[in-house]
Design an enzyme around this catalytic site. Structure first.
Site, PDB file in Angstrom:
ATOM      1  N   GLN A  71      -4.985 -81.079  72.578  1.00 47.99           N
ATOM      2  CA  GLN A  71      -4.287 -79.950  73.188  1.00 47.99           C
ATOM      3  C   GLN A  71      -2.966 -79.633  72.489  1.00 47.99           C
ATOM      4  OE1 GLN A  71      -5.143 -81.332  77.599  1.00 47.99           O
ATOM      5  NE2 GLN A  71      -4.683 -79.158  77.553  1.00 47.99           N
ATOM      6  N   HIS A  72      -2.448 -78.459  72.775  1.00 47.93           N
ATOM      7  CA  HIS A  72      -1.085 -78.011  72.462  1.00 47.93           C
ATOM      8  C   HIS A  72      -0.825 -77.641  71.009  1.00 47.93           C
ATOM      9  CE1 HIS A  72      -0.607 -79.736  76.372  1.00 47.93           C
ATOM     10  NE2 HIS A  72      -0.475 -80.972  75.954  1.00 47.93           N
ATOM     11  N   ASP A 226      -9.076 -81.744  75.385  1.00 56.01           N
ATOM     12  CA  ASP A 226      -9.734 -83.041  75.325  1.00 56.01           C
ATOM     13  C   ASP A 226      -9.770 -83.766  76.667  1.00 56.01           C
ATOM     14  OD1 ASP A 226      -6.993 -83.465  75.271  1.00 56.01           O
ATOM     15  OD2 ASP A 226      -7.002 -84.689  73.454  1.00 56.01           O
TER      16      ASP A 226
END
Length: 466
Positions: A71-72, A226
């Site tokens: 992520q991110h 995830d």
């Protein structure tokens, strides 16, 4: 037999699993590494995906696939769809100052109310602020911003058009400019972070909405972050908290309870199945054990044996495991520390025990935060690389004060992506029911004194020196 493929594009590697769409039975799998570092050219993910597919024997017979990813990560594309600069990953802390500025400008309560989280260096919005401040030419070139799993799904579709960028609620909810509650982007927050809101953002798909097809005709699922993918792969239900011990430590739960925590401890993410996924993340997890094993000159099996041979509480020795700074609590410049050394505790066994307990105490604090927010917690599902340690599995229920289940080690993020692909392929109101993984159950008498001692010393950590 209809086959589906699930892809886990993690920080460290790409894994592909190919499963029977109806039963979930594993047919074959493959893996390829990612380069190290906290910034990566996204094309390295594409190369690793091709390597993992080849290692899995190709996609013959696969009718649908989906990508779950770290992520991110900030992926910036220009008007032609070319990558503007290497992606800044979730564990890149150079945007810590930008995060502090964003919180100071708007206020933690306002951020939490708007998007369910308070900015820290991990989130995409803070990386965009850093880019606008430190690389204005790259910021000006940026025509679209997406996340790692979005970019891979887009590449798999093969059109090259920015109009075809898509994402899902679970991953979008970790950007800092999307609300998992309302299901809408907050362009005002994007503009606050980046200085402009005219960049293209991926269209947010529903949990079982198709993202198109590959040039070879394989149906694409929307994918997921995830942690949401792992929850889907595990079949986590009400009362289950997933504790994932990978590069990061993650405590999350699929729940109808929405979190808007202005302390910033809980991030109010979305699940891959339409609910909420409140989550607490630490930067330091499996690599704490890697580092301790390296210091002691042992392998992980011996590290576990040593830890289990020492008494609970390691005779007062405590490891505060902020080896890479920390995200929860938000201390990006902190360092790790070993407290309470005595002649008694100066042994490899005590150090090993302190490392395992320190790792678990940080996660227990995260679990308590979810309980305080109203999340039901009956048991913990322990997954990830460090969950393979018998010391971690046997000590965890004593530190957590709850039963711990350790599913048979598997690729649960990739499995969640595969299960999502099967859902998109079959349609319906929910994902297919696949056979649950075998589990071991661990129980132990609680050891609250271990956490009390950890709480006494965790505030004593020092900032990183220049």
């Amino acid at each position: 037999m209809s086959l589906v493929a699930g892809i886990d594009s993690s920080t460290q590697s790409c894994t592909v699993v190919i499963r029977d769409a109806a039963t979930g039975e594993l047919v074959r799998s493959g893996r390829a590494p990612h380069p190290p570092g906290t910034e990566v050219d996204p094309n390295a993910w594409w190369d690793a995906l091709q390597g993992a597919i080849a290692d899995a024997g190709g996609l013959d017979g696969v009718e649908a696939m989906a990508v779950a990813g770290q992520q991110h990560g900030m992926v910036c594309l220009d008007a032609d769809g070319e990558v503007v600069r290497p992606a800044l990953l979730w564990n890149d802390t150079r945007s810590a100052g930008a995060a502090a500025d964003l919180v100071a400008e708007l206020g933690a309560k306002e951020w939490a109310a708007a998007v369910g989280l308070v900015p820290v260096a991990s989130f995409t919005a803070t990386k965009l602020r850093w880019l606008a401040t430190h690389e204005p030419e790259n910021a000006a070139r940026t025509a679209a911003v997406c996340l790692p799993h979005d970019w891979l799904t887009w590449r798999l579709r093969g059109t090259g058009s920015l109009d075809d960028l898509v994402t899902d609620r679970s991953d979008a909810s970790g950007t800092g400019y999307f609300s998992g509650i309302t299901g809408e982007y907050r362009l005002d927050l994007l503009e606050r972070a980046f200085g402009r809101a005219d960049v293209r953002l991926p269209r947010v798909l529903g949990p079982a909405e198709a993202a198109g097809r590959t040039p070879d005709g394989v149906l694409l699922g929307p994918g997921a972050g995830d942690n949401a993918g792992a929850a889907l792969g595990l079949g986590a239900g009400d009362g289950d908290v997933v504790v994932s011990l990978g590069t990061s430590g993650v405590v999350s739960a699929v729940t109808t309870t929405a979190a808007a925590d202005d302390t910033g401890i809980i991030a109010g993410f979305a699940s891959a199945t339409g609910e909420n996924l409140p989550i607490v993340v630490t930067l330091n997890s499996a690599r704490v054990l890697d580092a301790t094993a390296r210091i002691l000159g042992v392998d992980h099996d011996e590290l576990a044996r040593l830890a289990l041979s020492a008494p609970a509480g390691a005779d007062g020795l405590v490891l505060v495991p902020y080896l890479e700074g920390e995200r929860t609590p938000n201390r990006p410049d902190a360092t790790g520390a070993l407290h309470g050394l005595t002649l008694t505790s100066c042994t490899p066994a005590h150090v090993a025990r302190a490392a395992v307990e320190g790792l678990l105490c940080g996660l227990a604090d995260a679990l308590d935060a979810l309980v305080t927010a109203g999340v039901s917690v009956r048991r913990a599902l322990l997954v990830g690389g460090a969950a393979r340690s018998d010391a971690v599995a046997r000590i965890a229920p004593a530190v957590f004060g709850r039963p711990v289940l350790r599913p048979t080690p598997g690729e649960y993020v990739a499995d969640g992506a595969a299960r999502q692909a099967a859902w998109v392929l079959a349609g319906g109101d929910g994902p297919p029911e696949w056979t649950a993984a075998d589990t071991e159950t661990f129980e132990a008498d609680p050891t609250p004194f271990v956490r009390e001692r950890y709480a006494q010393v965790r505030e004593l950590t020092a900032p990183r020196r220049p």
